[in-house]
Design a protein around this motif. Structure first.
Motif, PDB file in Angstrom:
ATOM      1  N   GLN A  77       0.819  -1.205   0.000  1.00 14.52           N
ATOM      2  CA  GLN A  77       0.000   0.000   0.000  1.00 14.52           C
ATOM      3  C   GLN A  77       0.860   1.266   0.000  1.00 14.52           C
ATOM      4  N   LEU A  78       2.147   1.105   0.220  1.00 14.67           N
ATOM      5  CA  LEU A  78       3.047   2.248   0.252  1.00 14.67           C
ATOM      6  C   LEU A  78       3.595   2.531  -1.147  1.00 14.67           C
ATOM      7  N   SER A  79       4.196   3.680  -1.303  1.00 13.35           N
ATOM      8  CA  SER A  79       4.720   4.093  -2.603  1.00 13.35           C
ATOM      9  C   SER A  79       5.925   3.239  -3.006  1.00 13.35           C
ATOM     10  N   ASP A  80       6.282   3.312  -4.299  1.00 17.56           N
ATOM     11  CA  ASP A  80       7.465   2.608  -4.786  1.00 17.56           C
ATOM     12  C   ASP A  80       8.717   3.088  -4.067  1.00 17.56           C
ATOM     13  N   LEU A  85      13.354   1.778  -0.954  1.00 18.87           N
ATOM     14  CA  LEU A  85      14.280   2.119   0.120  1.00 18.87           C
ATOM     15  C   LEU A  85      14.185   1.129   1.280  1.00 18.87           C
ATOM     16  N   LEU A  86      12.981   0.671   1.572  1.00 13.42           N
ATOM     17  CA  LEU A  86      12.792  -0.308   2.643  1.00 13.42           C
ATOM     18  C   LEU A  86      13.495  -1.617   2.308  1.00 13.42           C
ATOM     19  N   ASP A 116      23.596   1.150  -7.814  1.00  9.56           N
ATOM     20  CA  ASP A 116      23.363   1.766  -9.116  1.00  9.56           C
ATOM     21  C   ASP A 116      22.010   2.478  -9.074  1.00  9.56           C
ATOM     22  N   GLU A 117      21.979   3.713  -9.522  1.00  8.66           N
ATOM     23  CA  GLU A 117      20.745   4.505  -9.564  1.00  8.66           C
ATOM     24  C   GLU A 117      20.074   4.590  -8.197  1.00  8.66           C
ATOM     25  N   VAL A 118      20.791   5.117  -7.222  1.00 10.72           N
ATOM     26  CA  VAL A 118      20.278   5.211  -5.852  1.00 10.72           C
ATOM     27  C   VAL A 118      19.008   6.060  -5.772  1.00 10.72           C
ATOM     28  N   ASP A 119      18.793   6.920  -6.748  1.00 10.32           N
ATOM     29  CA  ASP A 119      17.627   7.799  -6.750  1.00 10.32           C
ATOM     30  C   ASP A 119      16.374   7.161  -7.328  1.00 10.32           C
ATOM     31  N   LEU A 120      16.475   5.939  -7.835  1.00  9.39           N
ATOM     32  CA  LEU A 120      15.370   5.285  -8.528  1.00  9.39           C
ATOM     33  C   LEU A 120      14.116   5.199  -7.656  1.00  9.39           C
ATOM     34  N   HIS A 123      11.182  10.163  -4.349  1.00 12.48           N
ATOM     35  CA  HIS A 123      10.707  11.539  -4.466  1.00 12.48           C
ATOM     36  C   HIS A 123      11.915  12.472  -4.301  1.00 12.48           C
ATOM     37  N   PRO A 124      11.936  13.625  -4.987  1.00 14.54           N
ATOM     38  CA  PRO A 124      13.083  14.533  -4.861  1.00 14.54           C
ATOM     39  C   PRO A 124      13.437  14.890  -3.408  1.00 14.54           C
ATOM     40  N   GLN A 125      12.445  15.001  -2.557  1.00 16.04           N
ATOM     41  CA  GLN A 125      12.707  15.299  -1.146  1.00 16.04           C
ATOM     42  C   GLN A 125      13.504  14.155  -0.496  1.00 16.04           C
ATOM     43  N   TRP A 126      13.166  12.915  -0.852  1.00 20.77           N
ATOM     44  CA  TRP A 126      13.899  11.762  -0.329  1.00 20.77           C
ATOM     45  C   TRP A 126      15.270  11.650  -0.973  1.00 20.77           C
ATOM     46  N   GLN A 127      15.401  12.063  -2.237  1.00 17.21           N
ATOM     47  CA  GLN A 127      16.695  12.034  -2.900  1.00 17.21           C
ATOM     48  C   GLN A 127      17.684  12.940  -2.161  1.00 17.21           C
ATOM     49  N   ARG A 128      17.181  14.027  -1.604  1.00 17.05           N
ATOM     50  CA  ARG A 128      18.043  14.959  -0.871  1.00 17.05           C
ATOM     51  C   ARG A 128      18.570  14.362   0.424  1.00 17.05           C
TER      52      ARG A 128
END
Length: 183
Positions: A77-80, A85-86, A116-120, A123-128
């Motif tokens: 039920q949570l986002s991708d 990350l989990l 590889d591709e840690v930002d995949l 959300h941009p806020q989480w990428q920060r």
């Protein structure tokens, strides 16, 4: 690629460890017993996700669940971003706990991790904040990362700048020369 496949190995590991912990609790007749490697993973999850508590396996149907802001949710039920990350946190923490069973805090073990591709899917806020979160949970781990995200690069530069200023104990005048801060 199916999004559930990324989470499958972490789910299986968690399920097996929870069963092992429950068997040991019955054997010792103590619900206070915690399996150290499972406890390390729980700690890692709760450090990165302060809004998530009590990660656990639920039966009928079999699923991974968490308490999210006081409500029990199936992980699907949570986002991708949460799922990605989990599963990364569970995978890293479980490997460190498995490789260092005699350490009081296996999350502090030395390691080198390639991502590889840690930002995949983040959300941009989480990428920060993903790099600082990883470093806070795994303080002695060297991370080698790839990304196309300017947010990741910016967060690395900000973390390095804070570290350099903190470590060198610069004066306010020197900091103003380095950083474009008005007096």
């Amino acid at each position: 690629l199916n999004s559930t496949s990324r989470f499958k190995s972490a789910f299986v590991w968690f399920y097996n460890k929870e069963n092992e912990e429950q068997r040991k609790q019955k054997e010792l007749r103590s619900f206070d017993f915690r399996l150290p490697e499972l406890d390390a993973v729980r700690k890692a999850i709760e450090t990165v996700f302060p809004d998530i508590t009590e990660p656990h396996i639920m039966l009928n149907p079999l699923r991974f669940a968490v308490n999210y802001n006081g409500q029990t949710l199936d992980i699907m039920q949570l986002s991708d971003g949460y799922k990605t990350l989990l599963s990364l946190i569970i995978d890293l923490a479980s490997r460190m706990a498995l490789a260092n069973p005699n350490m009081s805090n296996p999350l502090e073990s030395e390691a080198t991790v390639l991502i590889d591709e840690v930002d995949l899917h983040l959300h941009p806020q989480w990428q920060r904040r993903v790099i600082s979160d990883l470093l806070s949970v795994f303080p002695n781990t060297q991370f080698v990362l790839t990304t196309h995200s300017p947010y990741i690069v910016e967060s690395v530069n900000n973390n390095l700048m804070r570290y350099q200023i903190k470590e060198s104990k610069l004066t306010d005048d020197t900091i103003r020369k380095i950083l474009p801060i008005s007096p």
